[in-house]
Design an enzyme around this catalytic site. Sequence first.
Site, PDB file in Angstrom:
ATOM      1  N   LYS A 127      -2.623 -24.909  -9.797  1.00 29.96           N
ATOM      2  CA  LYS A 127      -3.705 -25.256 -10.715  1.00 29.96           C
ATOM      3  C   LYS A 127      -3.545 -24.634 -12.097  1.00 29.96           C
ATOM      4  O   LYS A 127      -4.082 -25.133 -13.065  1.00 29.96           O
ATOM      5  CB  LYS A 127      -5.075 -24.964 -10.114  1.00 29.96           C
ATOM      6  CG  LYS A 127      -5.367 -23.547  -9.719  1.00 29.96           C
ATOM      7  CD  LYS A 127      -6.823 -23.457  -9.264  1.00 29.96           C
ATOM      8  CE  LYS A 127      -6.976 -22.908  -7.870  1.00 29.96           C
ATOM      9  NZ  LYS A 127      -6.390 -21.585  -7.655  1.00 29.96           N
ATOM     10  N   LYS A 141       6.084 -25.722  -6.492  1.00 31.65           N
ATOM     11  CA  LYS A 141       4.810 -26.073  -5.840  1.00 31.65           C
ATOM     12  C   LYS A 141       3.772 -26.533  -6.869  1.00 31.65           C
ATOM     13  O   LYS A 141       3.783 -26.080  -8.018  1.00 31.65           O
ATOM     14  CB  LYS A 141       4.279 -24.904  -5.005  1.00 31.65           C
ATOM     15  CG  LYS A 141       3.563 -23.829  -5.773  1.00 31.65           C
ATOM     16  CD  LYS A 141       2.622 -23.001  -4.882  1.00 31.65           C
ATOM     17  CE  LYS A 141       1.803 -22.085  -5.784  1.00 31.65           C
ATOM     18  NZ  LYS A 141       0.534 -21.652  -5.285  1.00 31.65           N
ATOM     19  N   LYS A 181       5.236 -14.951 -11.141  1.00 31.63           N
ATOM     20  CA  LYS A 181       4.172 -15.010 -12.161  1.00 31.63           C
ATOM     21  C   LYS A 181       4.431 -14.049 -13.312  1.00 31.63           C
ATOM     22  O   LYS A 181       3.918 -14.255 -14.408  1.00 31.63           O
ATOM     23  CB  LYS A 181       2.809 -14.725 -11.524  1.00 31.63           C
ATOM     24  CG  LYS A 181       2.410 -15.820 -10.544  1.00 31.63           C
ATOM     25  CD  LYS A 181       0.937 -16.066 -10.467  1.00 31.63           C
ATOM     26  CE  LYS A 181       0.700 -17.298  -9.620  1.00 31.63           C
ATOM     27  NZ  LYS A 181      -0.519 -17.971  -9.762  1.00 31.63           N
TER      28      LYS A 181
HETATM   29  N1  AQP Z   1       0.904 -26.526  -3.681  1.00 28.86           N
HETATM   30  C1  AQP Z   1       0.234 -26.076  -2.648  1.00 28.86           C
HETATM   31  N2  AQP Z   1       0.419 -26.601  -1.426  1.00 28.86           N
HETATM   32  C2  AQP Z   1      -0.286 -26.149  -0.355  1.00 28.86           C
HETATM   33  N3  AQP Z   1      -1.219 -25.158  -0.428  1.00 28.86           N
HETATM   34  C3  AQP Z   1      -1.450 -24.615  -1.635  1.00 28.86           C
HETATM   35  N4  AQP Z   1      -2.302 -23.654  -2.059  1.00 28.86           N
HETATM   36  C4  AQP Z   1      -2.131 -23.480  -3.389  1.00 28.86           C
HETATM   37  N5  AQP Z   1      -1.200 -24.314  -3.869  1.00 28.86           N
HETATM   38  C5  AQP Z   1      -0.745 -25.035  -2.805  1.00 28.86           C
HETATM   39  C6  AQP Z   1      -3.248 -22.954  -1.192  1.00 28.86           C
HETATM   40  O1  AQP Z   1      -4.536 -23.045  -1.789  1.00 28.86           O
HETATM   41  C7  AQP Z   1      -5.294 -21.894  -1.420  1.00 28.86           C
HETATM   42  C8  AQP Z   1      -6.045 -21.366  -2.606  1.00 28.86           C
HETATM   43  O2  AQP Z   1      -5.118 -20.940  -3.578  1.00 28.86           O
HETATM   44  P1  AQP Z   1      -5.490 -19.850  -4.644  1.00 28.86           P
HETATM   45  O3  AQP Z   1      -6.431 -20.384  -5.602  1.00 28.86           O
HETATM   46  O4  AQP Z   1      -5.962 -18.613  -4.000  1.00 28.86           O
HETATM   47  O5  AQP Z   1      -4.141 -19.458  -5.316  1.00 28.86           O
HETATM   48  P2  AQP Z   1      -2.717 -20.030  -5.330  1.00 28.86           P
HETATM   49  O6  AQP Z   1      -2.114 -20.059  -3.986  1.00 28.86           O
HETATM   50  O7  AQP Z   1      -1.963 -19.224  -6.329  1.00 28.86           O
HETATM   51  O8  AQP Z   1      -2.977 -21.525  -5.856  1.00 28.86           O
HETATM   52  P3  AQP Z   1      -2.601 -22.162  -7.210  1.00 28.86           P
HETATM   53  O9  AQP Z   1      -3.243 -23.499  -7.277  1.00 28.86           O
HETATM   54  O10 AQP Z   1      -1.121 -22.100  -7.398  1.00 28.86           O
HETATM   55  O11 AQP Z   1      -3.321 -21.237  -8.273  1.00 28.86           O
HETATM   56  P4  AQP Z   1      -2.752 -20.462  -9.504  1.00 28.86           P
HETATM   57  O12 AQP Z   1      -2.011 -21.506 -10.307  1.00 28.86           O
HETATM   58  O13 AQP Z   1      -3.927 -19.901 -10.213  1.00 28.86           O
HETATM   59  O14 AQP Z   1      -1.857 -19.389  -8.992  1.00 28.86           O
HETATM   60  C9  AQP Z   1      -4.320 -20.878  -0.826  1.00 28.86           C
HETATM   61  O15 AQP Z   1      -4.500 -20.832   0.578  1.00 28.86           O
HETATM   62  C10 AQP Z   1      -2.973 -21.449  -1.146  1.00 28.86           C
HETATM   63  O16 AQP Z   1      -2.020 -21.139  -0.159  1.00 28.86           O
END
Ligand code: AQP
Length: 327
Positions: A195, A192, A111
């Site tokens: 969001k 991956k 990041k």
């Molecule tokens: N691509 C993915 N496949 C499986 N699990 C996923 N998670 C996120 N992306 C995937 C799981 O979703 C939960 C909540 O995630 P988060 O909001 O705490 O942060 P993150 O893991 O960083 O998810 P994002 O969507 O990638 O958010 P941003 O883009 O803001 O960093 C977690 O349990 C995560 O494992």
Amino acid sequence: MTRVFSGIKPTGPVQLGNLLGALRHWVADQGEADTVFCVVDLHALTVPQDPAELRSRTLELAQLLVAIGIDPDRSTLFVQSHVPEHAELSWILECTASFGELRRMTQFKDKSDGADFVSAGLFTYPALMAADILLYDTDRVPVGDDQRQHLELSRDLAIRFNHRYGDTFVVPEAAIPKVGARVMDLQQPTRKMSKSEDSPQGTILVLEPLDSVAKKIKRAVTDNDTEVRFDPEAKPGVSNLLSILGACTGEDPATVGETYTRYGDLKAACAEAVVETLRPIQDRFAELAADPEGTAALLAKGAAKAREVAVPTLARARHNLGLLAPH
Ligand code: AQP
């Protein structure tokens, strides 16, 4: 009863990876365990946010969690910043973690790489995540595979603190699903799905129109060969579709792979399974979105319930550390 805790950041519209990797397992844990779920808005601050959007996304995310099946009567559902103990324990754990171990976190490397502004909070974020988990005497944390390293750190910090200051925290275990633990971007299947990444064609949003969901799946990148086979190394695009389909239908992706011979059929089946998974969630969300006051009230109740556990845990940590209790 086993205590389960997990959280999700209001950093953007919830995507299919969040749902398949984490949220639907949260729902399944209800009734089996004492479940505590949190919209982790303080984590969203590690990157700049628009204030009005952050506020509305936080409320919408809580509504979406209820739409997915989190029952506020069976689970404790709240917003992280409504429970100030998270921020205080986070500081204590920042002082328990070493600079070197935080620097090794791959999510920080990913990041921060190429970012114009890297906040100190992005660097110390895993200590706040550890605080979230340890405050609730958590036994098990259902997360996607991307959080594995942070979970390991939470365990290390709990063990270190307990060793230095006496038994204070429960040492949590990660619960990472076998299927759907890492949903990949449909256009760049070695990355991956996320969001906050700017990949509109590669990301399926839980609340996006269902015809658009189906179109994106039908346009997903596969490869030049034509064989349907589950092989994430050699065939990341096809394997991602098989994983998504398997996660929606509860089947093993390798077995699903043996059912199809053509990419077109696989894509059609995957699109249908995802659409049918999302349809009831979208319907329920529309009802809940009409009642923001109701959501705010249930979040206030959730925060009060969360504090019943968080306050004594933090008091225990403060006492064991040697902080003077206020008179
Ligand atoms: N691509 C993915 N496949 C499986 N699990 C996923 N998670 C996120 N992306 C995937 C799981 O979703 C939960 C909540 O995630 P988060 O909001 O705490 O942060 P993150 O893991 O960083 O998810 P994002 O969507 O990638 O958010 P941003 O883009 O803001 O960093 C977690 O349990 C995560 O494992």
